[in-house]
Write a protein that holds these residues in place. Structure first.
Motif, PDB file in Angstrom:
ATOM      1  N   LEU A   1      11.979  11.683 -15.527  1.00  0.00           N
ATOM      2  CA  LEU A   1      10.769  11.753 -14.714  1.00  0.00           C
ATOM      3  C   LEU A   1      10.767  10.687 -13.616  1.00  0.00           C
ATOM      4  O   LEU A   1      10.480  10.980 -12.450  1.00  0.00           O
ATOM      5  N   GLY A   2      11.122   9.456 -13.955  1.00  0.00           N
ATOM      6  CA  GLY A   2      11.154   8.384 -12.968  1.00  0.00           C
ATOM      7  C   GLY A   2      12.183   8.621 -11.886  1.00  0.00           C
ATOM      8  O   GLY A   2      11.934   8.373 -10.697  1.00  0.00           O
ATOM      9  N   THR A   3      13.358   9.124 -12.265  1.00  0.00           N
ATOM     10  CA  THR A   3      14.403   9.413 -11.286  1.00  0.00           C
ATOM     11  C   THR A   3      13.960  10.521 -10.338  1.00  0.00           C
ATOM     12  O   THR A   3      14.175  10.430  -9.125  1.00  0.00           O
ATOM     13  N   LEU A   4      13.331  11.543 -10.886  1.00  0.00           N
ATOM     14  CA  LEU A   4      12.813  12.624 -10.031  1.00  0.00           C
ATOM     15  C   LEU A   4      11.761  12.105  -9.057  1.00  0.00           C
ATOM     16  O   LEU A   4      11.742  12.485  -7.883  1.00  0.00           O
TER      17      LEU A   4
ATOM     18  N   PHE B   1      10.389  11.821  -3.748  1.00  0.00           N
ATOM     19  CA  PHE B   1       9.152  11.299  -3.172  1.00  0.00           C
ATOM     20  C   PHE B   1       9.008  11.761  -1.725  1.00  0.00           C
ATOM     21  O   PHE B   1       9.901  11.569  -0.913  1.00  0.00           O
ATOM     22  N   ASP B   2       7.894  12.395  -1.415  1.00  0.00           N
ATOM     23  CA  ASP B   2       7.624  12.875  -0.059  1.00  0.00           C
ATOM     24  C   ASP B   2       6.329  12.235   0.424  1.00  0.00           C
ATOM     25  O   ASP B   2       5.248  12.622  -0.008  1.00  0.00           O
ATOM     26  N   PRO B   3       6.413  11.251   1.336  1.00  0.00           N
ATOM     27  CA  PRO B   3       5.194  10.585   1.792  1.00  0.00           C
ATOM     28  C   PRO B   3       4.308  11.477   2.651  1.00  0.00           C
ATOM     29  O   PRO B   3       3.140  11.171   2.865  1.00  0.00           O
ATOM     30  N   CYS B   4       4.846  12.579   3.143  1.00  0.00           N
ATOM     31  CA  CYS B   4       4.063  13.444   4.033  1.00  0.00           C
ATOM     32  C   CYS B   4       3.222  14.457   3.269  1.00  0.00           C
ATOM     33  O   CYS B   4       2.441  15.188   3.884  1.00  0.00           O
TER      34      CYS B   4
ATOM     35  N   ASP C   1       0.867  -1.177   0.000  1.00  0.00           N
ATOM     36  CA  ASP C   1       0.000   0.000   0.000  1.00  0.00           C
ATOM     37  C   ASP C   1       0.905   1.229   0.000  1.00  0.00           C
ATOM     38  O   ASP C   1       2.122   1.118  -0.169  1.00  0.00           O
ATOM     39  N   PHE C   2       0.320   2.379   0.185  1.00  0.00           N
ATOM     40  CA  PHE C   2       1.094   3.622   0.143  1.00  0.00           C
ATOM     41  C   PHE C   2       2.183   3.619   1.217  1.00  0.00           C
ATOM     42  O   PHE C   2       3.310   4.048   0.960  1.00  0.00           O
ATOM     43  N   ALA C   3       1.859   3.146   2.395  1.00  0.00           N
ATOM     44  CA  ALA C   3       2.837   3.134   3.485  1.00  0.00           C
ATOM     45  C   ALA C   3       4.013   2.204   3.158  1.00  0.00           C
ATOM     46  O   ALA C   3       5.158   2.513   3.490  1.00  0.00           O
ATOM     47  N   PHE C   4       3.746   1.088   2.492  1.00  0.00           N
ATOM     48  CA  PHE C   4       4.802   0.159   2.101  1.00  0.00           C
ATOM     49  C   PHE C   4       5.764   0.841   1.124  1.00  0.00           C
ATOM     50  O   PHE C   4       6.985   0.779   1.281  1.00  0.00           O
ATOM     51  N   VAL C   5       5.197   1.509   0.118  1.00  0.00           N
ATOM     52  CA  VAL C   5       6.022   2.207  -0.866  1.00  0.00           C
ATOM     53  C   VAL C   5       6.785   3.347  -0.199  1.00  0.00           C
ATOM     54  O   VAL C   5       7.970   3.558  -0.466  1.00  0.00           O
ATOM     55  N   ALA C   6       6.125   4.093   0.680  1.00  0.00           N
ATOM     56  CA  ALA C   6       6.783   5.193   1.385  1.00  0.00           C
ATOM     57  C   ALA C   6       7.942   4.668   2.228  1.00  0.00           C
ATOM     58  O   ALA C   6       9.010   5.292   2.301  1.00  0.00           O
ATOM     59  N   GLY C   7       7.746   3.517   2.872  1.00  0.00           N
ATOM     60  CA  GLY C   7       8.812   2.920   3.670  1.00  0.00           C
ATOM     61  C   GLY C   7       9.991   2.495   2.818  1.00  0.00           C
ATOM     62  O   GLY C   7      11.151   2.677   3.201  1.00  0.00           O
ATOM     63  N   LYS C   8       9.715   1.924   1.649  1.00  0.00           N
ATOM     64  CA  LYS C   8      10.802   1.527   0.754  1.00  0.00           C
ATOM     65  C   LYS C   8      11.546   2.743   0.229  1.00  0.00           C
ATOM     66  O   LYS C   8      12.776   2.741   0.155  1.00  0.00           O
ATOM     67  N   PHE C   9      10.825   3.777  -0.170  1.00  0.00           N
ATOM     68  CA  PHE C   9      11.479   4.957  -0.731  1.00  0.00           C
ATOM     69  C   PHE C   9      12.158   5.805   0.332  1.00  0.00           C
ATOM     70  O   PHE C   9      12.863   6.754  -0.002  1.00  0.00           O
TER      71      PHE C   9
ATOM     72  N   TRP D   1      16.868   1.093  -1.395  1.00  0.00           N
ATOM     73  CA  TRP D   1      15.752   0.774  -2.304  1.00  0.00           C
ATOM     74  C   TRP D   1      15.540   1.852  -3.347  1.00  0.00           C
ATOM     75  O   TRP D   1      15.082   1.572  -4.466  1.00  0.00           O
ATOM     76  N   GLN D   2      15.878   3.090  -3.030  1.00  0.00           N
ATOM     77  CA  GLN D   2      15.812   4.143  -4.047  1.00  0.00           C
ATOM     78  C   GLN D   2      16.765   3.811  -5.197  1.00  0.00           C
ATOM     79  O   GLN D   2      16.377   3.854  -6.364  1.00  0.00           O
ATOM     80  N   TRP D   3      18.011   3.482  -4.844  1.00  0.00           N
ATOM     81  CA  TRP D   3      18.989   3.180  -5.886  1.00  0.00           C
ATOM     82  C   TRP D   3      18.656   1.888  -6.610  1.00  0.00           C
ATOM     83  O   TRP D   3      18.906   1.761  -7.813  1.00  0.00           O
ATOM     84  N   TRP D   4      18.109   0.908  -5.898  1.00  0.00           N
ATOM     85  CA  TRP D   4      17.697  -0.358  -6.529  1.00  0.00           C
ATOM     86  C   TRP D   4      16.652  -0.071  -7.606  1.00  0.00           C
ATOM     87  O   TRP D   4      16.780  -0.535  -8.743  1.00  0.00           O
ATOM     88  N   ASP D   5      15.638   0.707  -7.259  1.00  0.00           N
ATOM     89  CA  ASP D   5      14.564   1.007  -8.203  1.00  0.00           C
ATOM     90  C   ASP D   5      15.038   1.907  -9.337  1.00  0.00           C
ATOM     91  O   ASP D   5      14.612   1.733 -10.490  1.00  0.00           O
ATOM     92  N   VAL D   6      15.902   2.868  -9.040  1.00  0.00           N
ATOM     93  CA  VAL D   6      16.417   3.739 -10.103  1.00  0.00           C
ATOM     94  C   VAL D   6      17.295   2.944 -11.071  1.00  0.00           C
ATOM     95  O   VAL D   6      17.207   3.120 -12.286  1.00  0.00           O
ATOM     96  N   LEU D   7      18.124   2.060 -10.552  1.00  0.00           N
ATOM     97  CA  LEU D   7      18.951   1.224 -11.414  1.00  0.00           C
ATOM     98  C   LEU D   7      18.079   0.341 -12.297  1.00  0.00           C
ATOM     99  O   LEU D   7      18.324   0.196 -13.506  1.00  0.00           O
ATOM    100  N   MET D   8      17.036  -0.228 -11.715  1.00  0.00           N
ATOM    101  CA  MET D   8      16.111  -1.052 -12.485  1.00  0.00           C
ATOM    102  C   MET D   8      15.417  -0.214 -13.566  1.00  0.00           C
ATOM    103  O   MET D   8      15.284  -0.645 -14.714  1.00  0.00           O
ATOM    104  N   LEU D   9      15.000   0.990 -13.219  1.00  0.00           N
ATOM    105  CA  LEU D   9      14.346   1.889 -14.166  1.00  0.00           C
ATOM    106  C   LEU D   9      15.279   2.250 -15.316  1.00  0.00           C
ATOM    107  O   LEU D   9      14.908   2.136 -16.489  1.00  0.00           O
ATOM    108  N   TRP D  10      16.480   2.691 -14.998  1.00  0.00           N
ATOM    109  CA  TRP D  10      17.426   3.101 -16.036  1.00  0.00           C
ATOM    110  C   TRP D  10      17.776   1.935 -16.960  1.00  0.00           C
ATOM    111  O   TRP D  10      17.746   2.084 -18.174  1.00  0.00           O
ATOM    112  N   LEU D  11      18.129   0.804 -16.366  1.00  0.00           N
ATOM    113  CA  LEU D  11      18.511  -0.348 -17.191  1.00  0.00           C
ATOM    114  C   LEU D  11      17.362  -0.804 -18.086  1.00  0.00           C
ATOM    115  O   LEU D  11      17.561  -1.099 -19.268  1.00  0.00           O
TER     116      LEU D  11
END
Length: 154
Positions: free
Chosen positions: A125-128, A133-136, A62-70, A75-85
């Protein structure tokens, strides 16, 4: 030509250059596809394992799960690396298809440029999104307790 022979491939669109000591961009593209493909398999299966197998599985996303990962730089770098590749891998694959099937030189150049511009825009856009990302943002009383406490403390 009989039914059991294969037709000769089409002639290349451009005249081949003599092989020199310069960069071979097609070879670099070919190597990138193999290396990024292996890395993407690891990144994607790691992403799926963490999101679907650990914790509550798909019901816990849910939103809290994604906010916790980000909130974690790992996990930010994991997702950005996955996005770029993935985006560069996909754009390079589409470039190969365009080069194989589009016969007009101008059309081919326009399509390849459009592919790289679209991929670059999505990467930016994805990297930004990942790093800003601000969960608050927009937290009110209807959100989860964990998020309200985190945003009140910050």
């Amino acid at each position: 030509m009989t039914a059991d022979t294969i037709a000769a491939p089409r002639a290349p669109h451009e005249t081949p250059r003599p092989r020199g000591r310069g960069r071979n961009l097609e070879k670099l593209g070919w190597l990138y596809m193999r290396i990024s493909g292996v890395l993407l398999v690891v990144l994607i299966f790691g992403h799926l394992f963490v999101n679907l197998m650990l914790g509550e599985g798909i019901h816990g996303i849910d939103f809290a799960f994604v906010a916790g990962k980000f909130a974690s730089p790992f996990w930010q770098w994991w997702d950005v690396l996955m996005l770029w590749l993935a985006l560069i891998h996909g754009a390079n694959g589409m470039r190969t298809i365009v080069n194989d099937y589009v016969t007009g030189a101008t059309t081919r150049k326009v399509l390849v440029w459009a592919l790289w511009i679209a991929a670059g825009f999505l990467i930016l856009l994805g990297t930004l999104v990942v790093f800003t990302f601000d969960p608050c943002l927009g937290v009110d009383s209807s959100t989860t307790d964990w998020l309200i406490e985190k945003c009140a403390a910050g």
